[in-house]
Every structure is written in C-alpha cells, then in structure tokens.
Scaffold this motif. Structure first.
Motif, PDB file in Angstrom:
ATOM      1  N   TYR A  89       1.082  -1.179   0.100  1.00 24.01           N
ATOM      2  CA  TYR A  89      -0.357   0.403   0.068  1.00 24.01           C
ATOM      3  C   TYR A  89       0.873   0.943  -0.081  1.00 24.01           C
ATOM      4  N   THR A 134       2.197  -1.697   6.255  1.00 23.57           N
ATOM      5  CA  THR A 134       1.790  -0.715   4.625  1.00 23.57           C
ATOM      6  C   THR A 134       1.620  -2.552   3.390  1.00 23.57           C
ATOM      7  N   SER A 155      -6.711  -1.274  -7.261  1.00 21.01           N
ATOM      8  CA  SER A 155      -7.856  -0.869  -5.637  1.00 21.01           C
ATOM      9  C   SER A 155      -8.005   0.382  -5.046  1.00 21.01           C
ATOM     10  N   VAL A 290      -5.816  -0.061   3.384  1.00 20.90           N
ATOM     11  CA  VAL A 290      -5.508  -0.699   3.331  1.00 20.90           C
ATOM     12  C   VAL A 290      -6.287  -2.418   3.692  1.00 20.90           C
ATOM     13  N   MET A 293      -8.004  -2.677   0.022  1.00 19.65           N
ATOM     14  CA  MET A 293      -6.770  -3.618  -0.575  1.00 19.65           C
ATOM     15  C   MET A 293      -6.812  -5.003  -0.953  1.00 19.65           C
TER      16      MET A 293
END
Length: 343
Positions: A89, A134, A155, A290, A293
């Motif tokens: 991310y 991340t 995303s 996140v 995603m």
C-alpha cells in the motif's frame, strides 16, 4: 543496488550505486518483483515537479506501485517473515489519527505521512524498504505484476466501485480507458454491472478495453450527450478531464451515481438543473484503504481475474526512460518495471 529517479523535464535517471538499506523497527526489506508506473507519477513528477506536501517529490527512488518478496525483517515485525510475497500500500501514515485507524493512510494529514516514490524511496529499484503495516500478503495465485497493479490502480478502481455499490442492477460508464479505467471496467463487470460502457479519445486504448473485455461497448462523447444521455445508472470518471467528467454526468439517468477518480482538471455545471433536480449523487474517491486492498486480493482469486492483463509493456530498470516515454504518450496499457526483465 539500482534505482530510478525523476528529476523533471520528462527524463529519468538510473543510479547503480545505492546502498541496500537495512530494515529498522517495524520494517521489512523487499526484493522488488515488479513496480508499475502510475499516471500520477507522469502528471506531477516526470514532466515537472508540480506539487508540495502530499504531492511533493523529495528526490527519492520513484514508483509507488510495488510488489516483491521479503528478504529481511527488522525488529518488532510480528506478521511477515523472510520469503513472504507482498504488495505494498503506497502510503505510510502516522498510525494514530482517525484516518490511519480506518486504514486510509492516504488521507493522513500528519507531517509523518509519506508516500513511496514521492517522499520516501519507492519501488523502481532492486530493493525497497517498507513498513510492515503497509504490506499486504500476495496470494500465491497472483503474480508480482498483479500485485503491483493492485497496489494503486486496481485498488483505486475497486474503492470507487464499492462506494457506488455497483451490482447487477447497474449499467455503468467508465470515462477514460487508461489503466485505472480498464481496471474499473473489468471490476464493474465482476460486480455484476451490465452493460459496461467506455469512452476515451485514444483509439488504441478504446480497442484495448474491448479486447480485454473491460467494456461491452465503446461510445462516443457525442452519443453520450445525445441519443445515449441518461442511459447509465452509475459512472466512474478516470479521465481527470473536465470534458470526460461532463460526459459522465450527462450520461447518468435520474438518481444516478458518479465517482470522481481521475486527478487534476476542473469541472463546471449547472448545480440545480444537472445535479439537484436529477437527484444525482457525486462521490470523490481517493485511492483505497489497506483493508479494502486486502479484500480485493481475495476477490480477484475467487473471480480468477489477473490485473496484469492490463499490462501492455514490461521493461527492466535500465529501460526506464523508454517506459516513461511510453506512458507519457497516453496510448498504451499499464507499463511495468520488472528488475531483470529481458525484452
């Protein structure tokens, strides 16, 4: 290690004398498997350094769409181990504000916020130092190029579509059929949207959208403002242009919903006649969380959809100049930098 920098003036610089970093507390070192090029990099860094703050470029290794393999783990990491495959991310936040707690590091307003490839070294290198928080585990069914495409483009498209609540009851228009538009079309179809229409001034991108099955039909802006006006229930603008956004707005039926995804530009419209009286919902959608995603990765496996289908060209880091020139022309699909790739 090697790394690609963007000094402006539509040029790239490849350095090969960069020390391989050592992960600190809560960090992991990745051997980069793929790092795709985003239109935002071209718009705000490659041509000229336009931004400040969140869009400021701090002379770091470029690339905010990386995926790779964990090769070293710093102290305090509790989730990842050497050998794990991840996509990254592309923002790290303060970790404490309301937006960070929701997983929307993109919206963090703390001075601690930094973006890979903008304020901290990104994925256009042989290795990447990443915060563990991340990193999203990449399923075995997805490639590194898949993961790089998910890191930002797919995303971003998925976030907009989920906020529009796309379902089998919807007809969908995608304005702008670049990589994010292609992602939006492919995902809208998986969510049940039918038909999915697309429009783009580039014949190459329009044909690619048809070839990939990202759209059922490519429609001209003139038709969408004329005989096809009011023909879709939802629209996603990925063009970032006033003309594209206006096309999307005119194409919406009453009670239609529209998401603004493409960055830049302006838009003017008659608020009462074109939005209020038509009961239109307008949504600004900036990247993703996140968590969203990770959710998308799971769905892609179930759907057997590989984001790398939108990648039209792959280059080694040594060919980054050619890669960025190609993206800047605005006629190709997604372009990926893959360390060690041989054309």
């Amino acid at each position: 290690m090697r790394g690609v920098y963007l000094p402006g003036n539509s040029t790239t610089v490849l350095r090969d004398d960069i020390p391989v970093p050592t992960p600190g507390v809560g960090q992991v070192l990745l051997a980069v498997g793929a790092s795709t090029i985003c239109g935002s990099d071209v718009r705000a860094i490659y041509r000229e350094h336009l931004g400040s703050g969140p869009e400021g470029y701090n002379d770091v290794i470029a690339g905010h769409e990386p995926a790779g393999t964990v090769v070293a783990v710093g102290p305090g990491c509790r989730r990842l181990s050497v050998g794990d495959r991840v996509a990254v991310y592309h923002i790290t936040g303060c970790g404490q504000c309301a937006e960070c707690r929701r997983g929307y590091f993109i919206s963090c307003t703390s001075p601690l916020r930094s973006a890979y490839g903008w304020q901290r070294d990104g994925g256009h290198g042989d290795y990447l130092l990443a915060e563990e928080v991340t990193c999203v585990t990449l399923p075995d069914a997805l490639s590194f190029v898949d993961g790089a495409c998910i890191a930002c483009g797919f995303s971003t498209a998925y976030e907009a579509l989920t906020r529009l609540h796309i379902s089998g009851e919807d007809s969908v228009l995608v304005t702008g059929l670049g990589p994010v538009g292609l992602a939006a079309g492919l995902l809208a179809r998986k969510l049940g949207g039918r038909p999915v229409l697309g429009t783009d001034p580039s014949p190459e991108r329009s044909q690619l959208a048809l070839d990939l099955g990202a759209v059922d039909e490519v429609v001209s802006p003139e038709d969408l403002a004329g005989s096809r006006a009011g023909s879709v229930t939802a629209a996603v603008d990925c063009s970032g242009s006033g003309a594209g956004r206006r096309t999307a707005l005119l194409a919406l039926a009453r009670w239609g919903r529209m998401a603004f995804v493409g960055e830049g530009g302006r838009m003017d419209f008659d608020v009462s006649h074109e939005v209020i009286h038509r009961q239109i919902t307008l949504i600004g959608s900036w990247v993703s969380s996140v968590g969203r995603m990770a959710e998308l990765m799971d769905r892609l496996v179930v759907w057997d959809l590989h984001p790398e289908v939108v990648v039209s060209h792959r280059f080694d880091l040594a060919d980054s100049a050619t890669a960025y020139q190609l993206v800047d022309q605005g006629r190709s699909g997604k372009v990926a930098l893959v360390p060690g790739h041989h054309a």
